[in-house]
Scaffold this active site. Structure first.
Site, mmCIF file in Angstrom:
data_model
loop_
_atom_site.group_PDB
_atom_site.id
_atom_site.type_symbol
_atom_site.label_atom_id
_atom_site.label_comp_id
_atom_site.label_asym_id
_atom_site.label_seq_id
_atom_site.Cartn_x
_atom_site.Cartn_y
_atom_site.Cartn_z
ATOM 1 N N LYS A 140 5.301 -7.640 2.451
ATOM 2 C CA LYS A 140 6.235 -8.484 3.334
ATOM 3 C C LYS A 140 7.501 -7.810 3.713
ATOM 4 C CE LYS A 140 7.661 -12.104 5.346
ATOM 5 N NZ LYS A 140 7.135 -12.738 6.335
ATOM 6 N N ARG A 162 5.290 -8.853 -2.047
ATOM 7 C CA ARG A 162 5.870 -7.735 -1.867
ATOM 8 C C ARG A 162 4.702 -6.545 -2.468
ATOM 9 N NH1 ARG A 162 11.079 -7.314 -0.999
ATOM 10 N NH2 ARG A 162 11.260 -5.215 -1.555
ATOM 11 N N CYS A 193 7.331 -2.925 -3.530
ATOM 12 C CA CYS A 193 7.150 -3.306 -4.803
ATOM 13 C C CYS A 193 8.138 -4.559 -5.243
ATOM 14 C CB CYS A 193 7.148 -2.470 -6.038
ATOM 15 S SG CYS A 193 6.284 -1.052 -5.608
ATOM 16 N N LYS A 223 -1.675 -10.376 14.345
ATOM 17 C CA LYS A 223 -2.000 -11.354 13.402
ATOM 18 C C LYS A 223 -3.511 -11.291 12.644
ATOM 19 C CE LYS A 223 1.832 -12.796 12.762
ATOM 20 N NZ LYS A 223 2.111 -11.479 12.695
ATOM 21 N N GLU A 262 -4.096 -8.409 10.418
ATOM 22 C CA GLU A 262 -3.513 -8.720 9.083
ATOM 23 C C GLU A 262 -4.252 -9.143 8.196
ATOM 24 O OE1 GLU A 262 1.325 -8.158 9.944
ATOM 25 O OE2 GLU A 262 0.392 -9.806 10.766
ATOM 26 N N TRP A 264 2.961 -2.192 -4.901
ATOM 27 C CA TRP A 264 2.538 -1.873 -3.818
ATOM 28 C C TRP A 264 2.292 -0.579 -4.049
ATOM 29 C CZ3 TRP A 264 3.208 0.908 0.758
ATOM 30 C CH2 TRP A 264 2.546 0.544 2.062
ATOM 31 N N GLU A 310 0.752 -9.346 19.573
ATOM 32 C CA GLU A 310 1.378 -9.967 18.392
ATOM 33 C C GLU A 310 -0.094 -10.813 17.951
ATOM 34 O OE1 GLU A 310 3.365 -12.089 15.173
ATOM 35 O OE2 GLU A 310 3.422 -10.138 16.026
ATOM 36 N N HIS A 357 -8.279 0.732 33.144
ATOM 37 C CA HIS A 357 -7.947 1.868 32.839
ATOM 38 C C HIS A 357 -8.526 2.512 31.720
ATOM 39 C CE1 HIS A 357 -5.061 2.437 36.382
ATOM 40 N NE2 HIS A 357 -4.806 1.106 36.081
ATOM 41 N N ASN A 402 11.039 0.092 -7.249
ATOM 42 C CA ASN A 402 10.588 -0.053 -5.899
ATOM 43 C C ASN A 402 11.398 1.012 -5.065
ATOM 44 O OD1 ASN A 402 9.965 -1.331 -3.493
ATOM 45 N ND2 ASN A 402 11.767 -2.321 -3.224
ATOM 46 N N GLY A 403 10.435 1.712 -4.170
ATOM 47 C CA GLY A 403 11.028 2.716 -3.412
ATOM 48 C C GLY A 403 10.164 3.985 -3.466
#
Length: 609
Positions: A604, A27, A2, A486, A489, A74, A482, A505, A98-99
């Site tokens: 983030k 955030r 947050c 992306k 996301e 968040w 990566e 496989h 936040n936490g």
């Protein structure tokens, strides 16, 4: 996860808080709220959804007080509802948080037995009732906060104000980032620097188990043991212009285009151009320690983990040191084997990633040397490590990391050469040649960016597909991972990255005429083997989007679409080939109309487990 802001001073708090929350919305953006003094009491305004909803709720309101706190959420405990939005209140206490509070259930049960009534599903509400309960004991406000903190287990950062006190703003940190901004006759608190850059570049990063008590004129800091902590503000070199989009439609595209410059600045920092050798003069690890290293473990999460996978090749090939890359979220709950001859490299853009911080602490307990690689000075992971080095990526706002990834790889490349010189696994001439090649990297990245128009056109053709595969081998395997990340996301398309040799496989069972496969191919020792893997996909009617060197007619011939890349030294191909991965994800997301800088369910800086 947050975002917290707070202000005390002569300005109108509403404007300061809203501007700060806009800078922190990356955030979290499930809900937002503020608590501001107005006519002798604190008024709380909250809204579900993005910050624009809070702005609508505040429209037409005027506040007369000098102090306020704000929050963008968040969700961790409880859904995105008005009841769960911050700030929370109990009695005279108002807080933003936040936490995560790990023992909130037992604390909540205890508080309910004492008559406290809860209105939300959040763990945060436990904190505000706990402070309220301590106030009933007759403690002063600072002592009530301190005693309440001693009962909490978990990671948290708090902003606190009280109904009957418009002269003090309280900030508390334990395991989650929080800074104090120092201005002229004013103070700020925030989860991250961008929130306050328009007002001051002087900050005090709070450390764990610290409480800041701020008035308009001064800010004192004490620890949880009630001891005073002297602290001098530090000057931040970033400025407000760095937070703006600079004419780009999204921060992500701006940050993609900043990569030639920030890579150049990172390279310039860590090489001696006169002698063409690595230069880590400020590295607080003795050469003798590095010389005795027998094993390297890289711990990281998300995109930083993929940067570590690239670096694994560098450390093993250049320095000939066995290297493992570990997900920090898994590492800290195993029983890892590490000792004084182990170098643990903790990679974190923010320097605050909770799982990576846990791995750092475990590594130090085991006696290993821990080296942090971060983009944020004075963040927690560098402070708690044996030593730290920093990328020169500058402020990264977009939730989907771009320039942090490429500067991490660049830094780790130079570090691997540095250790190779120390251990004499490469000659000085070979290292100088590698560095000479590295100095051309910013230009190569610029050339990659020139494929933007082509990639935008390809996005028009590919954005409606429901799933993608990305494949590569050796150095390009992490780039495939990566690239898939992306796309997931920011476009919300299912995408998976694979080592090309692993397709047969299992994953190849999913290949058909409806599946685009992004194939990363570069000249090198296993070119023919990679091409065999690509041809296996062609034989099953997969849609091949080939990304390879401009003169690669073999790959171009079997590709539905082809992105020609500049010729690059083999060890630098991950950095060059990352660019089209970023641009493809970006332009597909643009076509799909998603929120690119603030994708759903993400934040983030992941400061909770």
């Amino acid at each position: 996860m947050c975002g917290i802001v707070g202000y005390i001073g002569p300005r109108e708090p509403e404007g300061v808080l809203l501007e700060g929350l806009k800078r922190l919305e990356y955030r979290g953006y499930d809900s937002a709220g503020v608590a501001i003094f107005n006519k002798g009491k604190v008024e709380i305004v909250r809204a579900v959804g993005k910050l624009t909803q809070l702005e609508k709720a505040l429209k037409g309101k005027r506040f007369s007080g000098p102090i306020g706190i704000g929050h963008t959420r968040w969700a961790t405990h409880g859904k995105s509802t008005l009841e769960n939005a911050h700030p929370h209140t109990a009695g005279k206490v108002k807080i933003v948080h936040n936490g995560i509070i790990e023992n909130y259930i037992e604390l909540k049960d205890d508080l309910i037995s004492k008559g406290h009534k809860f209105l939300s599903e959040t763990d945060t509400e436990v904190i505000v009732h706990l402070i309220d309960e301590e106030l009933k004991r007759g403690d002063n406000r600072g002592e009530a906060i301190r005693r309440a903190m001693l009962r909490l287990k978990g990671a948290y950062a708090l902003g606190v104000i009280f109904d009957d006190d418009e002269k003090h703003l309280y900030a508390i940190r334990n395991g989650a980032p929080l800074i104090v901004g120092v201005g002229e006759h004013e103070h700020f608190i925030a989860s991250d620097i961008p929130a306050i850059l328009n007002y001051t570049n002087k900050v005090i990063p709070l450390r764990d188990e610290e409480i800041a008590i701020c008035t308009q004129e001064e800010c004192s800091i004490m620890d949880f043991k009630n001891g005073n902590v002297p602290r001098t503000p530090q000057k931040i070199e970033w400025d407000a212009e760095m937070v703006e989009k600079g004419g780009y439609p999204h921060y992500m595209l701006k940050e993609i285009h900043e990569q030639p410059r920030v890579i150049m600045e990172t390279i310039d920092k860590y090489i001696d151009k006169d002698r063409m050798v690595p230069s880590f003069d400020d590295l607080k690890i003795p050469v003798s320690t590095l010389k005795d290293i027998e094993r390297i473990e890289i711990v990281a999460c998300g995109t930083s983990y993929y940067a570590g996978l690239v670096a694994e090749y560098y450390f093993e090939e250049f320095a000939r040191i066995p290297t493992e890359v570990q997900l920090a979220s898994e590492y800290r709950y195993r029983h890892p084997v590490a000792n004084k001859r182990t170098l643990i490299i903790a990679v974190s853009q923010s320097g605050e990633t909770a799982d990576t911080l846990g791995a750092v602490r475990m590594g130090r307990e085991l006696g290993a040397t821990v080296l942090a690689l971060s983009n944020v000075r004075e963040s927690t992971i560098p402070r708690e490590s044996s030593a730290a080095i920093y990328t020169e990526a500058g402020l990264e706002i977009g939730v989907a990391s771009t320039k942090a990834f490429t500067t991490q790889i660049s830094t780790l490349f130079i570090l691997a050469l540095h250790i190779a010189l120390i251990k004499k696994t490469m000659t000085k001439e070979a290292v100088s040649e590698a560095i000479h090649e590295l100095t051309a990297l910013p230009w190569l990245v610029e050339q990659s960016l020139k494929r933007e128009t082509l990639i935008k056109q390809l996005a028009e053709k590919f954005y409606n597909y429901r799933a993608f595969f990305y494949i590569g081998r050796q150095l390009l395997y992490p780039v495939a991972l990566e690239g898939a990340l992306k796309l997931k996301e920011i476009s919300y398309i299912s995408a998976e990255g694979y080592a090309a040799g692993e397709m047969k496989h299992g994953p190849i069972a999913l290949v058909d005429q409806e599946l685009p496969v992004v194939c990363l191919v570069t000249p090198g020792p296993i070119y023919d083997k990679v091409m065999s893997n690509v041809e296996e996909i062609q034989a099953r009617d997969g849609i091949i989007l080939g990304i390879g060197e401009a003169g690669d007619s073999r790959l171009k011939k079997i590709s539905r679409e082809f992105i020609p890349m500049p010729k690059a030294p083999y060890h630098l191909t991950p950095l060059v080939y990352t660019i089209p991965m970023q641009l493809l994800a970006y332009f597909i997301a643009v076509k799909k109309g998603t929120d690119i800088d603030q994708p759903k369910n993400l934040a983030k800086s992941v400061t909770v487990e």
